[in-house]
Design an enzyme around this catalytic site. Structure first.
Site, PDB file in Angstrom:
ATOM      1  N   GLU A   2       0.816  -1.205   0.000  1.00 45.35           N
ATOM      2  CA  GLU A   2       0.000   0.000   0.000  1.00 45.35           C
ATOM      3  C   GLU A   2       0.861   1.271   0.000  1.00 45.35           C
ATOM      4  O   GLU A   2       1.834   1.370   0.745  1.00 45.35           O
ATOM      5  CB  GLU A   2      -0.916   0.003   1.230  1.00 45.35           C
ATOM      6  CG  GLU A   2      -1.876   1.178   1.285  1.00 45.35           C
ATOM      7  CD  GLU A   2      -2.702   1.196   2.562  1.00 45.35           C
ATOM      8  OE1 GLU A   2      -3.735   1.881   2.574  1.00 45.35           O
ATOM      9  OE2 GLU A   2      -2.312   0.536   3.547  1.00 45.35           O
ATOM     10  N   LYS A  47     -10.240   2.413  -1.953  1.00 42.43           N
ATOM     11  CA  LYS A  47     -10.386   1.875  -0.605  1.00 42.43           C
ATOM     12  C   LYS A  47     -11.692   2.339   0.024  1.00 42.43           C
ATOM     13  O   LYS A  47     -11.976   3.538   0.085  1.00 42.43           O
ATOM     14  CB  LYS A  47      -9.184   2.317   0.236  1.00 42.43           C
ATOM     15  CG  LYS A  47      -9.093   1.712   1.620  1.00 42.43           C
ATOM     16  CD  LYS A  47      -7.769   2.128   2.262  1.00 42.43           C
ATOM     17  CE  LYS A  47      -7.568   1.556   3.645  1.00 42.43           C
ATOM     18  NZ  LYS A  47      -6.242   1.910   4.196  1.00 42.43           N
ATOM     19  N   CYS A  97      -5.770  -2.836   2.549  1.00 46.11           N
ATOM     20  CA  CYS A  97      -5.429  -2.726   3.965  1.00 46.11           C
ATOM     21  C   CYS A  97      -6.618  -2.841   4.912  1.00 46.11           C
ATOM     22  O   CYS A  97      -7.061  -3.950   5.212  1.00 46.11           O
ATOM     23  CB  CYS A  97      -4.640  -1.446   4.206  1.00 46.11           C
ATOM     24  SG  CYS A  97      -3.732  -1.455   5.783  1.00 46.11           S
TER      25      CYS A  97
END
Length: 296
Positions: free
Chosen positions: A45, A118, A155
């Site tokens: 990331e 995300k 993540c």
């Protein structure tokens, strides 16, 4: 059953404040993995820079870039020269004042073929991501590539079974998580270990519950908090690949950089889902309440 083997390259790297150096080392790593036969290469990331979310600083928005932009061009050329699909992670500048934490999938010919913004954004000490990132608004959709249908998440999405399930229900063949997560120096060693084990366990659970392999690539090394409010983050590495029963195919060190090729047999998911038909037995007629924040 015909085997469908895929050679995956993992690149676990430490980062510095020198973006040019970070990207040079990424390039060397990608070329090395491709030379070893990697068909799919996954990066961590926000791999171009330090993890800037340790502080809230408007100047850090200068790190953001459009898509397409410099990084998609850089890694696009690399993908084309290496004949490999690459999953990259960017600080996306969508419009003035509108930014996302975005993963981009680049095809072998260098073309960006899909992206994922995300969806779950943390806001914790040293992880002030809500200051920088607008939650994703393009949903959970796998990306079709020459190496398979990739369910790319990022993540903090790792902790949410709904995200993994929605990717699986749309035919994802692999779940992929570029990651930046680490220890707080304030935590006792046993608490640090519990957190790392929980992080690994929940992702292996997604593999088992959905009958899919999981690839998780984390950064490694210590990054100082420039504000001095915390003692910084020791990123715990431990990048791994597991199969559709949660079995480890590879697990990296928690404190060293790593380049690794892992072979995944994508045909295994079919057999595992025959043994454990979780998708068949879902009570979809009874799950409506899942859309509520909490059931009082």
């Amino acid at each position: 059953m015909t085997k469908k083997e895929l050679s995956v390259g993992l690149l676990q790297q430490h980062n510095t404040a020198d973006i040019t150096d970070n990207m040079h080392r990424l390039e060397v790593g990608v070329r090395t993995l491709a030379a070893q036969g990697a068909e799919l290469i996954v990066l961590q990331e926000l791999h171009n820079s330090l993890y800037f979310c340790q502080t809230e600083d408007v100047n850090n928005f200068d790190l953001a870039e459009p898509i397409p932009g410099p990084s998609t061009a850089f890694f696009g050329q690399l993908a084309r020269e290496c004949n490999a699909v690459i999953v990259i992670s960017l600080f996306e500048r969508r419009a003035p004042g509108l930014y996302h934490n975005t993963a981009v999938v680049i095809e072998r010919d260098g073309t960006p073929v899909g992206k994922y913004r995300k969806m779950h954004i943390p806001d914790d000490p040293a992880y002030y991501e809500k200051f920088y990132f607008t939650p994703g608004d393009i949903g959970f959709h796998p990306v079709e590539t020459s190496v398979g249908r990739l369910g790319v998440l990022v993540c903090w999405d790792q902790w949410y079974p709904e995200a993994a399930r929605l990717m699986a229900l749309q035919g994802a063949e692999i779940l992929i998580y570029p990651t930046a997560i680490g220890y707080s120096a304030d935590d006792l060693p046993e608490e640090q270990q519990r957190q790392r084990d929980a992080w690994t366990t929940v992702q292996r659970g997604h593999a088992i519950a959905n009958g899919l392999p999981v690839i998780s690539v984390n950064r490694v090394g210590f990054e100082k908090d420039p504000s001095g409010q915390t003692d910084g983050i020791q990123f715990w590495g431990s990048s791994f690949v597991c199969g559709p029963q949660g079995e480890f195919l590879f697990r990296a060190s928690d404190n060293e950089e790593m380049l690794q090729i892992v072979t995944i047999n994508l045909a295994n998911s079919e057999q595992v889902r025959r043994w454990w038909p979780f998708l068949r037995d879902r009570r979809i007629d009874q799950y409506g309440a899942i859309e509520q924040r909490f059931i009082d």
